[in-house]
Every structure is written in C-alpha cells, then in structure tokens.
Design a protein around this motif. Structure first.
Motif, PDB file in Angstrom:
ATOM      1  N   THR A 383       6.043   7.687   7.108  1.00 15.50           N
ATOM      2  CA  THR A 383       5.073   6.611   7.352  1.00 15.50           C
ATOM      3  C   THR A 383       5.531   5.303   6.715  1.00 15.50           C
ATOM      4  OG1 THR A 383       3.278   8.233   7.426  1.00 15.50           O
ATOM      5  CG2 THR A 383       2.661   5.933   7.081  1.00 15.50           C
ATOM      6  N   ILE A 384       6.073   5.385   5.500  1.00 12.83           N
ATOM      7  CA  ILE A 384       6.546   4.172   4.820  1.00 12.83           C
ATOM      8  C   ILE A 384       7.718   3.556   5.563  1.00 12.83           C
ATOM      9  CG2 ILE A 384       7.629   3.321   2.698  1.00 12.83           C
ATOM     10  CD1 ILE A 384       5.957   5.384   1.167  1.00 12.83           C
ATOM     11  N   ARG A 385       8.619   4.363   6.066  1.00 10.69           N
ATOM     12  CA  ARG A 385       9.779   3.831   6.780  1.00 10.69           C
ATOM     13  C   ARG A 385       9.384   3.131   8.081  1.00 10.69           C
ATOM     14  NH1 ARG A 385      14.740   5.004   4.948  1.00 10.69           N
ATOM     15  NH2 ARG A 385      14.977   6.664   3.392  1.00 10.69           N
ATOM     16  N   LYS A 386       8.274   3.541   8.655  1.00  8.99           N
ATOM     17  CA  LYS A 386       7.809   2.905   9.891  1.00  8.99           C
ATOM     18  C   LYS A 386       6.949   1.669   9.626  1.00  8.99           C
ATOM     19  CE  LYS A 386       7.742   7.285  12.424  1.00  8.99           C
ATOM     20  NZ  LYS A 386       6.878   8.287  13.120  1.00  8.99           N
ATOM     21  N   ALA A 387       6.578   1.460   8.398  1.00  8.57           N
ATOM     22  CA  ALA A 387       5.709   0.328   8.074  1.00  8.57           C
ATOM     23  C   ALA A 387       6.480  -0.990   8.152  1.00  8.57           C
ATOM     24  CB  ALA A 387       5.117   0.503   6.683  1.00  8.57           C
ATOM     25  N   THR A 388       5.761  -2.073   8.322  1.00  6.15           N
ATOM     26  CA  THR A 388       6.357  -3.415   8.374  1.00  6.15           C
ATOM     27  C   THR A 388       5.827  -4.250   7.206  1.00  6.15           C
ATOM     28  OG1 THR A 388       4.577  -4.118   9.871  1.00  6.15           O
ATOM     29  CG2 THR A 388       6.663  -3.388  10.861  1.00  6.15           C
ATOM     30  N   PHE A 389       6.703  -5.082   6.680  1.00  3.33           N
ATOM     31  CA  PHE A 389       6.380  -5.903   5.515  1.00  3.33           C
ATOM     32  C   PHE A 389       6.738  -7.353   5.791  1.00  3.33           C
ATOM     33  CE2 PHE A 389       6.844  -1.663   3.864  1.00  3.33           C
ATOM     34  CZ  PHE A 389       5.982  -1.586   2.785  1.00  3.33           C
ATOM     35  N   GLN A 390       6.045  -8.207   5.107  1.00  2.00           N
ATOM     36  CA  GLN A 390       6.470  -9.604   5.027  1.00  2.00           C
ATOM     37  C   GLN A 390       7.455  -9.685   3.876  1.00  2.00           C
ATOM     38  OE1 GLN A 390       3.288 -12.492   4.811  1.00  2.00           O
ATOM     39  NE2 GLN A 390       4.600 -13.953   3.713  1.00  2.00           N
ATOM     40  N   PRO A 391       8.694 -10.105   4.119  1.00  2.00           N
ATOM     41  CA  PRO A 391       9.719 -10.027   3.069  1.00  2.00           C
ATOM     42  C   PRO A 391       9.418 -10.944   1.891  1.00  2.00           C
ATOM     43  CG  PRO A 391      10.539 -11.278   4.936  1.00  2.00           C
ATOM     44  CD  PRO A 391       9.223 -10.698   5.359  1.00  2.00           C
TER      45      PRO A 391
END
Length: 451
Positions: A383-391
C-alpha cells in the motif's frame, strides 16, 4: 648300586668330570640318560657347553627391563576407524545415529514440540518434499510471520518421513525503544480445529549389494578363456556416447540405475541427506540464512535490530524531514487490507514503517520499523509503495527524503464486512413522523370515524 653308578660315571665320555651324587638315584639316572644322548649326537660348534646352558636359559640379567606389548597391538585404532554410531549434524539438527541409521525415536526427540519456520513460507497445509528438500507440486508462498510450524507427531518408514503439526502466526507486540524488537513477539495458533499441517519427505534408499550366483560364477570361471577369445573377435568397438544398452546411467557414474531415483551407498549417507532436507525446509528460529533470503523490507529491519540502531538510508543524498525547507506530504490515503487470520484472531493496531520518497514523489524504499506481524506488514508495504506524495523541497528544488509512516489496522465488524444491500433509491422513502408519533398511532388516527 655303587658299582653301577661308578661304571655309568666313567662311561660319560668327556663329561665324566661332572660330579653326580650317589644319593640322587632316580634323578641321576634320568640326567645321565639325557647327557648320554647328547654326547651321542653332538651339535656343531655353535652349541654351548652343558655347564653354560643352564645359566643362559634360566637366569636373566638383573638390569634387563620387563617385556612390554608392542605399540602395534591387535586392538583397533579408534582414531582411524569410523565410529560405530556416528553423530551426524546439519545446520541446527544433530542426531546420534545407530550404526549410521536414524531411528524414529531419535527424530521424535529432535522435532516433537519444536516450533520452526518454513524457510520458503509455503502456505499450503499439505506439503511433500523430495529427498533433497525440494517441493513436489505447488504451493503459494507468503510471509514468514504466517509460516511457523510446531511438530506434534513423527512417523518414519523405509521410504518416507511424515510430520504432523500446527501452523502458528508471529505477532509483534511493539517493543520499547530500549528493548529488542525481535524479542517482543507472541505466536498464535491459526490452524483450524480438528485440522493439522502434514509435511512429508521422500527418503533415499540404501543400496544393497547383489548376491552372486555361485553356479554362474563357476561357469564363468570355467569358460573364462573361451569368453575372452569370443569377445575379442566378435565385440564391436563402441563410443562413449552409445549408452542405450548399458545398465549404468552416465549421470550417476558406476552406480546402478534405479527408476525411483538415486540410492545411498550407506545408512550414514542416507541419514545425512535426510538431515540436509530438514535443514533446507525448516529454520529453527530466524537464522542468518533465513534473513538473507528475505526481501529488503525485512532484511534491513533485522540488520538494524542486530546493530541496535535505527534504519538509515544507504544513499547519503537522502535527507531527513527536519533538514528540508518543505516536508514531503502524503496525498493519497493509507488503508492496507487485512487478512482472514488477523480478522479471526482479532489482531489490530498500528505499525510504524520507514519510507524513502524520491524527488518525483514516488516511494523508493520501505522498511519495517515497528511491525505487527500476521502477514499484515506485507500488505502495508504494498500500500505504501502505491501511495503518492508531494516531494520535499530544499533550496527551491525537490529532494529525496526519509520519513516515518504510521499505518492502522482494524477489525471489520460483521456489518461492515457484509456485502452492500440492494439499491433502494427508486422506492419511496418512509415519512419521518414528528414528536412521539409512531406508525401504529398514525394508522389508528387514519381509521378514526371523525376523520
């Protein structure tokens, strides 16, 4: 009597000088007869005189040591001969054999009551392995936290080793910062009632020497010369690749071919192979070999725990959240799925993970920090690997950063776990009555004659 001894004493050739007491009648007669015989057949010059013989044969020098048994005695040398009951060992498994053979009672003492890990994380509860510990058939593989096996029964036969036991799940309880996180664990039985895990190993058979037929041996010996002559004159020349009619398999050297597989040359060899198969399938505890086969998600966790230090990215260009101008921010939600084992045993709570978010906002690495076990950590990683972040941003540029993520696992109630009810949007809604009115009161009021 005296005249007889005088005559006898004078007839003793050169030995008449020896004084023979007259009183020693019987002894003197025997001695004289023996000496007379010696004089009649004298030995060559090599024989000593009679006066010297008794001293040489009956007395030994006082300084001569007693005779001792030579070092090369008939007793066997235990340093060069193999032990009668050798002790065999492979990994964490050690067995005292009986003439090289492993008995069922010894395997019970070695395995029964012990909790071990399936190295490959096989999830099927019926597993069969060959004599080398290789899986026969197929089985899905899962987390090692769902792969603990406690052996309860052992049955050993000539061709197979059968094990029966229960499957357990590993549950991390959450250790304090000063505690060993790998020690704060619990195990929970997840095998359904009245069911068990069954694991079997094919055993390598011991090759037995074939008995020779005496009649055939005599016949072959009788016609040896004729056979050699006929063979030399009639047998064609064969090449190394022509082995179709040969009883020996090229891949097995000079050992006889057997459709069932290879055969051990001795009981000790077969026993050693069985221990190797057990070591290939099971791990007593989480050893270095098992950690080396884990994904980096777990491998880095155990390395950090062994060093009693927190995880640090190997790339020095990865910054911490406190060293940037703008921290990385999670945009999507983190809601990893649970599994049937966690739901059935009420395993829920929060877990902590380390993640490296690249300058593009994508997750580059995930490492367990405070795992929960029961196979839930693998769900959290995906799940974490599929998540998206604002860098993260530093000096106006996006930069990679390491951050900590808290993930919650919950127990689904029966209501939330049931499928959604059919769509009722087309049906008219029931009117909501004000105050203390009920449906029964409304019906009674409508049927009143005053209305």
């Amino acid at each position: 009597m005296r005249t007889f001894f005088d005559t006898l004493r004078k007839s003793l050739c050169p030995l008449h000088r020896i004084h023979v007491p007259q009183a020693a009648c019987g002894v003197a007669v025997l001695f004289a007869i023996g000496v007379t015989a010696h004089c009649q057949s004298p030995a060559p010059d090599q024989s000593p005189s009679l006066a010297q013989a008794p001293a040489q044969s009956t007395q030994a020098p006082a300084s001569q040591p007693e005779a001792t048994i030579p070092a090369t005695s008939t007793e066997p040398d235990t340093h060069t001969l193999p032990a009668k009951d050798p002790i065999l060992s492979q990994g964490a498994f050690t067995v005292q054999t009986v003439a090289g053979a492993i008995k069922e009672d010894q395997l019970k003492q070695l395995l029964v009551g012990k909790t071990m890990y399936l190295r490959a994380g096989y999830q099927n509860n019926n597993l069969e392995f060959d004599e080398h510990g290789r899986l026969l058939g197929h089985s899905p593989q899962g987390s090692f936290t769902l792969s603990q096996i406690q052996i309860n029964k052992v049955k050993l036969s000539k061709h197979k080793l059968e094990l029966q036991g229960d499957r357990y799940a590993l549950h991390f309880l959450g250790a304090a910062p000063y505690e060993d996180p790998t020690a704060a664990t619990d195990r929970v039985k997840i095998t359904p009632k009245k069911k068990s895990v069954r694991i079997s190993f094919v055993r390598e058979e011991v090759e037995k020497p074939k008995k020779k037929d005496k009649s055939e041996h005599k016949k072959h010996k009788h016609h040896a010369k004729d056979d050699e002559t006929d063979t030399a004159s009639t047998q064609p020349t064969t090449t190394g690749s022509d082995t179709s009619d040969s009883p020996v398999s090229p891949a097995r050297g000079d050992r006889p071919f057997d459709k069932k597989g290879a055969m051990a040359a001795s009981e000790a060899q077969a026993s050693q192979l069985l221990l190797s198969a057990l070591d290939n399938v099971f791990s007593v505890g989480i050893d270095a070999r098992m950690i080396a086969a884990m994904p980096d998600f777990w491998k880095l966790y155990y390395h950090a725990a062994a060093e009693k230090a927190d995880y640090k990215p190997t790339d020095p260009g990865v910054l911490r959240q406190g060293a940037v101008d703008q921290k990385a921010k999670l945009i999507s939600a983190l809601d990893p799925p649970s599994n049937e084992f966690a739901q059935a045993n009420g395993v829920a709570g929060i877990a902590l993970y380390h993640a490296v978010v690249g300058s593009d906002g994508k997750v580059q690495e995930v490492v367990a920090a405070r795992p929960i076990g029961f196979g839930l950590d693998e769900s959290a990683e995906q799940t974490i690997r599929k998540a998206t972040f604002q860098p993260a941003v530093k000096d106006g540029k996006p930069v990679p950063v390491a951050l900590d993520l808290v993930v919650s696992f919950r127990i689904y109630s029966k209501r939330t776990s049931q499928p959604a009810s059919p769509d009722t949007s087309q049906k008219p809604e029931t009117p909501v009555l004000p105050g203390p009115y009920t449906v029964e009161a409304e019906t009674a009021q409508a049927s009143s004659p005053n209305n």
